[in-house]
Design an enzyme around this catalytic site. Structure first.
Site, PDB file in Angstrom:
ATOM      1  CB  THR A  87      -0.891   0.029   1.258  1.00 23.24           C
ATOM      2  OG1 THR A  87      -1.640  -1.183   1.307  1.00 23.24           O
ATOM      3  CG2 THR A  87      -1.848   1.209   1.204  1.00 23.24           C
ATOM      4  CE  LYS A 162      -5.116  -1.104   1.578  1.00 20.53           C
ATOM      5  NZ  LYS A 162      -5.282  -2.382   2.215  1.00 20.53           N
ATOM      6  CE  LYS A 237       1.517   2.250   4.105  1.00 23.02           C
ATOM      7  NZ  LYS A 237       2.169   1.021   3.707  1.00 23.02           N
TER       8      LYS A 237
END
Ligand code: NAD
Length: 290
Positions: A87, A162, A237
């Site tokens: 990611t 995402k 994050k």
């Protein structure tokens, strides 16, 4: 296929092991010296990349991805595919794809959802950005490591999907937790709260599949002392990446911004580090309005 796998951490190691178990030849490298079952350990990222049909990276962030990509791209065979499953920020994903394509390689950004359990059991979901040919090459590998791969469009779109998904998740988890804490203070039984909301218009994945209240709904990290699961640090994050992208694209995301700030306080100033992201519920319970 000959596969290079770079980044054998909590996620990468079981993903690489599943590819090896399915009969692929996997050469793996991690700076920390970690290993994965059935995977041949090699001494550098470049060595893992040489001669591979597909090179998979599963790394902590975009800066490290850019650094690793700059090293391995010149070493990769023409026509091979660089498949990043980390990611990272959308800009890094797009920059790495440009670098790879200029070198005659295919490139995909394919971040995952499903966590360590999904990586171990081969049930991840991949959100994929990049060209159709590269997607077709990687598809058999997605089928081994996961249960679903959605091609979301050109480079960077996997990361875009995402972070948008996880921005919704962060916001709905906070909303679910604050509603439970309010219900407690109003004297509403938690089971009744769950029975109503999970079948009414307030339902969500956070409530129905990952209920933050222990002993209510299906098994979830709340039933295990809020051990992750999906750690609050990782949610922070992803929320930071969403706000970085929102800033770059001039998108107004007040709820995402508020969720990021709450998880930042929880992880950095309170006791949220190392806890599951649903531990927002005990956090809210302890607090009043002041
Ligand atoms: P991790 O920290 O366990 O693994 C990352 C690995 O990369 C480490 O083993 C580290 O030593 C290695 N590494 C760092 N720099 C390197 C380099 N230059 N060369 C080779 N190896 C290097 O993290 P993780 O939990 O496995 O997560 C990996 C990625 O997947 C992250 O981007 C994370 O956001 C994402 N992700 C994690 C989860 C989860 O539940 N853990 C879920 C979805 C997505």
């Amino acid at each position: 296929m000959k596969i290079g796998f770079i980044g054998l951490g909590n996620m990468g190691a079981p993903m690489a092991a599943n590819l090896a178990k399915a009969g692929h030849g996997v050469h793996g490298f991690d700076v920390a010296g970690t290993k994965a079952e059935g995977v041949t350990s090699v001494a550098s990222a470049v060595e893992a990349a040489q001669g591979a049909d597909v090179v998979i990276t599963m790394l902590p962030n975009g800066a490290i991805l850019r650094e690793v990509a700059a090293k391995i791209i010149p070493a990769m065979a023409k026509g091979a595919v660089l498949l990043d499953c980390s990611t990272v920020d959308v800009d890094s994903a797009r920059a790495v794809a440009v670098m790879a394509e200029e070198a005659g390689l295919g490139a995909l950004d394919a971040p995952v959802s499903g966590g360590v359990g999904g990586a171990t059991n081969g049930t991840l979901t991949f959100m994929v950005g990049g060209g159709a040919d590269a997607f077709a090459t990687a598809k058999p590998l997605f089928d081994i490591m996961g249960q679903k791969a959605v091609h979301c469009g050109p480079a960077g779109n996997g990361q875009a999907a995402k972070i948008c998904n996880n921005m919704i998740l962060g916001v709905t988890m906070i909303a679910t937790c604050e509603a439970f804490a309010l219900a407690d203070k109003l004297g509403l039984d938690r089971q009744a709260m769950f029975d109503v909301v999970s079948t009414s218009s307030g339902y969500s994945w956070s409530m129905n599949a990952y209920c933050p209240a222990p002993g209510i709904g299906p098994q979830s990290p709340s039933d295990n002392g809020y051990r992750p699961g999906f750690a609050a640090d990782l949610m922070l994050k992803d929320l930071r990446l969403s706000q970085q992208a929102a800033e770059a694209a001039d998108a107004d995301t007040p709820m995402g911004q508020a969720a990021m700030e709450l998880y930042r306080r929880f992880v950095e100033d309170e006791d949220g580090k190392g806890m599951d992201f649903s531990a927002m519920l005990p956090r809210f319970e302890k607090r009043g309005r002041g």
